[in-house]
Design a protein around this motif. Structure first.
Motif, PDB file in Angstrom:
ATOM      1  N   ALA A 198      11.156  27.832  -1.376  1.00 14.70           N
ATOM      2  CA  ALA A 198      12.543  28.326  -1.297  1.00 14.70           C
ATOM      3  C   ALA A 198      13.542  27.182  -1.425  1.00 14.70           C
ATOM      4  CB  ALA A 198      12.753  29.079   0.019  1.00 14.70           C
ATOM      5  N   ASP A 199      13.211  26.031  -0.819  1.00 20.31           N
ATOM      6  CA  ASP A 199      14.093  24.864  -0.922  1.00 20.31           C
ATOM      7  C   ASP A 199      14.270  24.442  -2.378  1.00 20.31           C
ATOM      8  OD1 ASP A 199      14.404  24.685   1.847  1.00 20.31           O
ATOM      9  OD2 ASP A 199      12.692  23.334   2.079  1.00 20.31           O
ATOM     10  N   LEU A 200      13.168  24.401  -3.129  1.00 12.38           N
ATOM     11  CA  LEU A 200      13.228  23.950  -4.521  1.00 12.38           C
ATOM     12  C   LEU A 200      13.958  24.944  -5.418  1.00 12.38           C
ATOM     13  CD1 LEU A 200       9.684  22.406  -5.137  1.00 12.38           C
ATOM     14  CD2 LEU A 200      11.776  21.282  -4.374  1.00 12.38           C
ATOM     15  N   ALA A 201      13.989  26.208  -4.999  1.00  7.74           N
ATOM     16  CA  ALA A 201      14.636  27.240  -5.802  1.00  7.74           C
ATOM     17  C   ALA A 201      16.128  27.362  -5.546  1.00  7.74           C
ATOM     18  CB  ALA A 201      13.965  28.590  -5.553  1.00  7.74           C
ATOM     19  N   ARG A 202      16.640  26.645  -4.538  1.00 10.07           N
ATOM     20  CA  ARG A 202      18.069  26.724  -4.232  1.00 10.07           C
ATOM     21  C   ARG A 202      18.887  26.173  -5.392  1.00 10.07           C
ATOM     22  NH1 ARG A 202      17.531  24.565   1.980  1.00 10.07           N
ATOM     23  NH2 ARG A 202      16.840  26.554   2.890  1.00 10.07           N
ATOM     24  N   PRO A 203      20.031  26.781  -5.689  1.00 10.19           N
ATOM     25  CA  PRO A 203      20.845  26.333  -6.833  1.00 10.19           C
ATOM     26  C   PRO A 203      21.204  24.855  -6.786  1.00 10.19           C
ATOM     27  CG  PRO A 203      21.611  28.466  -6.045  1.00 10.19           C
ATOM     28  CD  PRO A 203      20.578  28.005  -5.064  1.00 10.19           C
ATOM     29  N   GLU A 204      21.495  24.324  -5.600  1.00 15.37           N
ATOM     30  CA  GLU A 204      21.876  22.915  -5.519  1.00 15.37           C
ATOM     31  C   GLU A 204      20.701  21.995  -5.877  1.00 15.37           C
ATOM     32  OE1 GLU A 204      21.440  24.386  -1.160  1.00 15.37           O
ATOM     33  OE2 GLU A 204      22.108  25.160  -3.108  1.00 15.37           O
TER      34      GLU A 204
ATOM     35  N   HIS B 103      -1.067  28.165  -3.124  1.00 11.30           N
ATOM     36  CA  HIS B 103      -0.711  27.128  -2.169  1.00 11.30           C
ATOM     37  C   HIS B 103       0.641  27.431  -1.522  1.00 11.30           C
ATOM     38  CE1 HIS B 103      -3.755  25.169  -4.671  1.00 11.30           C
ATOM     39  NE2 HIS B 103      -4.035  24.487  -3.577  1.00 11.30           N
ATOM     40  N   ALA B 104       0.678  27.230  -0.213  1.00 12.99           N
ATOM     41  CA  ALA B 104       1.854  27.611   0.571  1.00 12.99           C
ATOM     42  C   ALA B 104       3.022  26.657   0.383  1.00 12.99           C
ATOM     43  CB  ALA B 104       1.486  27.688   2.056  1.00 12.99           C
ATOM     44  N   THR B 105       2.740  25.404   0.029  1.00 13.39           N
ATOM     45  CA  THR B 105       3.813  24.426  -0.123  1.00 13.39           C
ATOM     46  C   THR B 105       3.758  23.778  -1.503  1.00 13.39           C
ATOM     47  OG1 THR B 105       2.498  22.566   0.723  1.00 13.39           O
ATOM     48  CG2 THR B 105       3.725  23.896   2.351  1.00 13.39           C
ATOM     49  N   PRO B 106       4.901  23.355  -2.025  1.00 18.95           N
ATOM     50  CA  PRO B 106       4.922  22.655  -3.318  1.00 18.95           C
ATOM     51  C   PRO B 106       4.070  21.389  -3.334  1.00 18.95           C
ATOM     52  CG  PRO B 106       7.128  23.386  -2.741  1.00 18.95           C
ATOM     53  CD  PRO B 106       6.279  23.625  -1.537  1.00 18.95           C
ATOM     54  N   HIS B 107       4.082  20.643  -2.226  1.00 19.12           N
ATOM     55  CA  HIS B 107       3.320  19.397  -2.221  1.00 19.12           C
ATOM     56  C   HIS B 107       1.816  19.665  -2.307  1.00 19.12           C
ATOM     57  CE1 HIS B 107       2.561  15.189  -1.642  1.00 19.12           C
ATOM     58  NE2 HIS B 107       1.885  15.378  -0.523  1.00 19.12           N
ATOM     59  N   ALA B 108       1.344  20.666  -1.609  1.00 21.39           N
ATOM     60  CA  ALA B 108      -0.079  21.028  -1.696  1.00 21.39           C
ATOM     61  C   ALA B 108      -0.429  21.475  -3.109  1.00 21.39           C
ATOM     62  CB  ALA B 108      -0.400  22.130  -0.690  1.00 21.39           C
ATOM     63  N   ALA B 109       0.473  22.226  -3.724  1.00 19.43           N
ATOM     64  CA  ALA B 109       0.242  22.673  -5.106  1.00 19.43           C
ATOM     65  C   ALA B 109       0.220  21.488  -6.065  1.00 19.43           C
ATOM     66  CB  ALA B 109       1.314  23.675  -5.515  1.00 19.43           C
ATOM     67  N   ALA B 110       1.099  20.509  -5.849  1.00 18.55           N
ATOM     68  CA  ALA B 110       1.137  19.332  -6.715  1.00 18.55           C
ATOM     69  C   ALA B 110      -0.157  18.537  -6.627  1.00 18.55           C
ATOM     70  CB  ALA B 110       2.329  18.457  -6.344  1.00 18.55           C
ATOM     71  N   LEU B 111      -0.668  18.359  -5.419  1.00 21.62           N
ATOM     72  CA  LEU B 111      -1.944  17.660  -5.261  1.00 21.62           C
ATOM     73  C   LEU B 111      -3.073  18.435  -5.931  1.00 21.62           C
ATOM     74  CD1 LEU B 111      -1.589  16.555  -1.529  1.00 21.62           C
ATOM     75  CD2 LEU B 111      -1.471  15.068  -3.543  1.00 21.62           C
TER      76      LEU B 111
ATOM     77  N   PRO C 176       0.838  -1.206   0.000  1.00 18.51           N
ATOM     78  CA  PRO C 176       0.000   0.000   0.000  1.00 18.51           C
ATOM     79  C   PRO C 176       0.871   1.254   0.000  1.00 18.51           C
ATOM     80  CG  PRO C 176      -0.731  -1.567   1.668  1.00 18.51           C
ATOM     81  CD  PRO C 176       0.606  -2.043   1.183  1.00 18.51           C
ATOM     82  N   PRO C 177       0.250   2.447  -0.193  1.00 16.92           N
ATOM     83  CA  PRO C 177       1.028   3.688  -0.277  1.00 16.92           C
ATOM     84  C   PRO C 177       1.956   3.933   0.902  1.00 16.92           C
ATOM     85  CG  PRO C 177      -1.231   4.069  -0.955  1.00 16.92           C
ATOM     86  CD  PRO C 177      -1.184   2.666  -0.434  1.00 16.92           C
ATOM     87  N   GLY C 178       1.497   3.592   2.120  1.00 16.74           N
ATOM     88  CA  GLY C 178       2.388   3.750   3.275  1.00 16.74           C
ATOM     89  C   GLY C 178       2.556   5.184   3.738  1.00 16.74           C
ATOM     90  N   ASP C 179       3.791   5.643   3.844  1.00 17.60           N
ATOM     91  CA  ASP C 179       4.138   6.924   4.452  1.00 17.60           C
ATOM     92  C   ASP C 179       3.849   8.081   3.492  1.00 17.60           C
ATOM     93  OD1 ASP C 179       5.133   8.870   6.105  1.00 17.60           O
ATOM     94  OD2 ASP C 179       7.226   8.494   5.586  1.00 17.60           O
ATOM     95  N   LEU C 180       2.629   8.599   3.546  1.00 21.58           N
ATOM     96  CA  LEU C 180       2.243   9.698   2.658  1.00 21.58           C
ATOM     97  C   LEU C 180       2.612  11.047   3.274  1.00 21.58           C
ATOM     98  CD1 LEU C 180      -1.305   8.457   1.558  1.00 21.58           C
ATOM     99  CD2 LEU C 180       0.838   8.322   0.276  1.00 21.58           C
ATOM    100  N   ILE C 181       2.946  12.003   2.457  1.00 19.28           N
ATOM    101  CA  ILE C 181       3.271  13.350   2.909  1.00 19.28           C
ATOM    102  C   ILE C 181       1.970  14.146   3.023  1.00 19.28           C
ATOM    103  CG2 ILE C 181       4.529  15.479   2.357  1.00 19.28           C
ATOM    104  CD1 ILE C 181       6.471  13.805   0.730  1.00 19.28           C
ATOM    105  N   GLU C 182       1.796  14.857   4.111  1.00 20.06           N
ATOM    106  CA  GLU C 182       0.630  15.732   4.262  1.00 20.06           C
ATOM    107  C   GLU C 182       0.793  16.963   3.372  1.00 20.06           C
ATOM    108  OE1 GLU C 182      -2.140  15.135   5.991  1.00 20.06           O
ATOM    109  OE2 GLU C 182      -1.315  13.149   6.421  1.00 20.06           O
ATOM    110  N   PRO C 183      -0.334  17.580   2.949  1.00 19.23           N
ATOM    111  CA  PRO C 183      -0.250  18.722   2.032  1.00 19.23           C
ATOM    112  C   PRO C 183       0.655  19.855   2.504  1.00 19.23           C
ATOM    113  CG  PRO C 183      -2.508  17.944   2.156  1.00 19.23           C
ATOM    114  CD  PRO C 183      -1.735  17.165   3.182  1.00 19.23           C
ATOM    115  N   GLY C 184       0.717  20.100   3.813  1.00 18.67           N
ATOM    116  CA  GLY C 184       1.532  21.194   4.323  1.00 18.67           C
ATOM    117  C   GLY C 184       2.972  20.828   4.602  1.00 18.67           C
ATOM    118  N   GLU C 185       3.342  19.583   4.326  1.00 19.00           N
ATOM    119  CA  GLU C 185       4.692  19.105   4.615  1.00 19.00           C
ATOM    120  C   GLU C 185       5.551  19.083   3.358  1.00 19.00           C
ATOM    121  OE1 GLU C 185       4.157  15.310   6.425  1.00 19.00           O
ATOM    122  OE2 GLU C 185       3.395  16.125   8.319  1.00 19.00           O
TER     123      GLU C 185
END
Length: 280
Positions: free
Chosen positions: A96-102, A134-142, A82-91
């Protein structure tokens, strides 16, 4: 589950030689274990396996005997979870993390548009609006998955393998491949690394043990928000025990189940048959 995927080509006459690649071998990974797998070719040919750039197992083979048809049958037994450990929308990672050069450098290839996932002006504007809401990328993706499922009707036969996201958007219908291409394109437009996933889906959540059902090749998506998370936008569900992963890439062109080149008359068509059996 046991999965049997039979595919091949019929030709208008005798083909003198062909050079082929099959991507039908499921992956061993966290949420699935391949207990047994084999790929058989007719006419008989020596096969060899390797992992391609994206980590998909490829069965490569050449046929040099004259033939008027080519058949490849992949049979595998896979244990899924089963899916198991799902990320909550706000997590998950922040914008800013995704925009970092690395982060951009690490996932650069999965942030770029590919031929089947390129966006037009209208879709770029929609992506910007969803991101802003949406405040977080994961919430936006959903939210992207929900938006695409609400706007594009799943309709078998409405498009072909060469169709792209814009085409599916304009006609508001497509198959799982189109819905996944559109979702991946919108995610990348928002700045989320996203992958196209190819595999199989058992069509029934209440299947009896031992019953063989006509299944289907299937496609879904993954996005990275600190770790990869998978979702099936066609069905609006997290990826779980009914899904079997075969390969990942930028789009369908990176993971076609069967492709090749040959010397001889034109092809008269491709046959595909997928049978899935729940074993326990």
């Amino acid at each position: 589950m046991r999965v049997q995927h039979k595919s091949g080509f019929d030709y208008a006459g005798a083909v003198s030689s062909s050079y082929n690649e099959a991507r039908m071998w499921p992956r061993n990974e966290t949420h699935q274990a391949v207990l047994d797998a084999r790929v058989e070719v007719w006419p008989p040919a020596r096969t060899y396996r390797y992992e391609d750039y994206w980590g998909t197992v490829v069965t490569a083979f050449d046929v040099h005997a004259r033939h008027e048809a080519l058949t490849v049958t992949a049979t595998s037994t896979v244990e899924t979870l089963p899916p198991g450990d799902l990320i909550e929308p706000g997590e998950g990672a922040s914008w800013a993390d995704l925009a970092r050069p690395e982060s951009v450098d690490r996932w650069y290839e999965l942030l770029l548009s590919s031929p089947r996932t390129v966006m037009n002006e209208e879709l770029s504007s929609i992506a910007a609006d969803i991101r802003a809401a949406h405040a977080t990328p994961h919430a936006a993706a959903l939210a992207v998955c929900e938006f695409v499922r609400g706007e594009v009707t799943y309709q078998p036969g409405s498009t072909g393998v060469q169709s792209d996201a814009v085409h599916a958007w304009k006609q508001r219908k497509g198959v799982c491949q189109d819905i996944s291409h559109l979702t991946v394109g919108l995610l990348r437009e928002m700045g989320l690394p996203a992958r196209y996933v190819s595999g199989y889906l058992h069509p029934s959540s209440a299947a009896a043990i031992g019953d063989s059902i006509v299944g289907q090749s299937h496609a879904w998506v993954q996005w990275w928000v600190g770790r990869w998370t998978a979702f099936d936008p066609t069905n609006g569900i997290p990826v779980g025990e009914r899904h079997v992963v075969v390969g990942r890439g930028r789009e369908y062109g990176d993971v076609p189940p069967l492709k090749g080149v040959y010397a001889g008359p034109g092809s008269t068509g491709q046959d595909v048959e997928v049978t899935i059996t729940r074993l326990r």
